[in-house]
Design an enzyme around this catalytic site. Structure first.
Site, mmCIF file in Angstrom:
data_model
loop_
_atom_site.group_PDB
_atom_site.id
_atom_site.type_symbol
_atom_site.label_atom_id
_atom_site.label_comp_id
_atom_site.label_asym_id
_atom_site.label_seq_id
_atom_site.Cartn_x
_atom_site.Cartn_y
_atom_site.Cartn_z
ATOM 1 N N VAL A 155 -70.340 -51.742 -10.724
ATOM 2 C CA VAL A 155 -69.850 -51.175 -9.456
ATOM 3 C C VAL A 155 -70.890 -50.208 -8.889
ATOM 4 C CG1 VAL A 155 -68.051 -49.791 -8.368
ATOM 5 C CG2 VAL A 155 -67.443 -51.447 -10.121
ATOM 6 N N TYR A 156 -71.354 -49.306 -9.753
ATOM 7 C CA TYR A 156 -72.339 -48.307 -9.305
ATOM 8 C C TYR A 156 -73.618 -48.982 -8.802
ATOM 9 C CZ TYR A 156 -75.778 -44.486 -9.756
ATOM 10 O OH TYR A 156 -76.770 -43.578 -9.532
#
Ligand code: NAP
Length: 248
Positions: A155-156
């Site tokens: 996600v990051y």
């Protein structure tokens, strides 16, 4: 030659902590009127007071970047306080690590809101006026994880990969109007936010030739350079500030 930002107003998001606070310190020390921002008023006011104590010019505007109304207010209030915004540093960022199957929807949305949506709408609010004036600088803070797939960082890393493409898109859109848009891609850096990672941060640093964790002031120096007129020919670049990870 040290860059001079006298007469310029700079908005630095996520400047109640870590890299962002150091960017604010360095810009203020070189004459800029700095607008600091974050959710934590106590940390924000302390950072502002520290700058004022050394003769610098700074104000704090509270903003929660997950809230689009707060993003709009941050842009408007910054223009009110500074008269205009010449430099925007999109630094605020969230970096929770988790296996893909364990990421709650709320966390996915929060990371994308802070790391992608807020920078997008701050640029939408502030870059047109820079373009009208024929000058301005925007620096986005990415990560080396945006270009290297790493477990637990889907996600990051993907959110920052989006920010890197936005950097190039905005350079293509605004360069002819005199607005420079660039990014830095830091490696592991010791901040309040990464303190919880403990030895894992040092472990990450062993993947770089320099083999040590970075200091916020080292990353901030690169951001300040990209924001300065010394980088006048630099557009759409993503500058690695990561102890040489690119070399291996
Ligand atoms: P940090 O110490 O965790 O500070 C994060 C900053 O973002 C704080 O000022 C925080 O302010 C602000 N922020 C977080 N959520 C927010 C929200 N919803 N609304 C408004 N502000 C919010 O961060 P850091 O380690 O200095 O990292 C700064 C940037 O560098 C991030 O974009 C990060 O992804 C990137 N980066 C860091 C490293 C590293 O190793 N440190 C490496 C590569 C890239 P409040 O708490 O006051 O809200």
């Amino acid at each position: 030659m040290t860059a001079d930002f006298t007469g310029k107003t700079a908005l630095v998001t996520g400047s109640t902590s870590g890299i962002g606070r150091e960017v604010a310190n360095q810009l203020a020390a070189r004459g800029a009127h700095v607008i600091l921002s974050g959710r934590d008023e106590a940390r924000g006011e302390a950072a502002v007071q520290a700058i004022r104590a050394t003769g610098g010019k700074a104000d704090f505007v509270r903003a929660d970047l997950t809230d689009t109304r707060s993003v709009t207010h941050l842009a408007e209030r910054s223009v009110e306080l500074g008269g205009r915004v010449d430099i925007l540093v999109n630094n605020a960022g969230l970096y929770p690590f988790a296996p893909t199957a364990e990421v709650p929807l709320s966390q996915f949305d929060e990371v994308y809101a802070v790391n992608v949506r807020a920078p997008f709408f701050l640029v939408a609010a502030l870059a047109p006026a820079m373009a009208e004036r024929g000058s301005g600088a925007i620096v986005n803070v990415s990560t080396m994880v945006a270009t290297n797939g790493m477990a637990q960082m889907a996600v990051y890393g993907s959110s920052k990969a989006a920010l890197q493409l936005l950097t190039k898109s905005w350079a293509a859109e605004f360069a002819a109007s005199g607005v420079r848009v660039n990014a830095v891609s830091p490696g592991p850096t010791r901040t309040e936010g990464t303190a919880a990672l403990g030895d894992n941060l040092d472990g990450l640093a062993t993947t770089t030739p320099l083999n040590r964790v970075g200091r916020p002031e080292e990353v901030a120096a690169a951001i300040v350079w990209l924001a300065s007129d010394a980088a006048s020919l630099v557009h759409g670049a993503v500058l690695p500030v990561d102890g040489g990870r690119l070399a291996v």
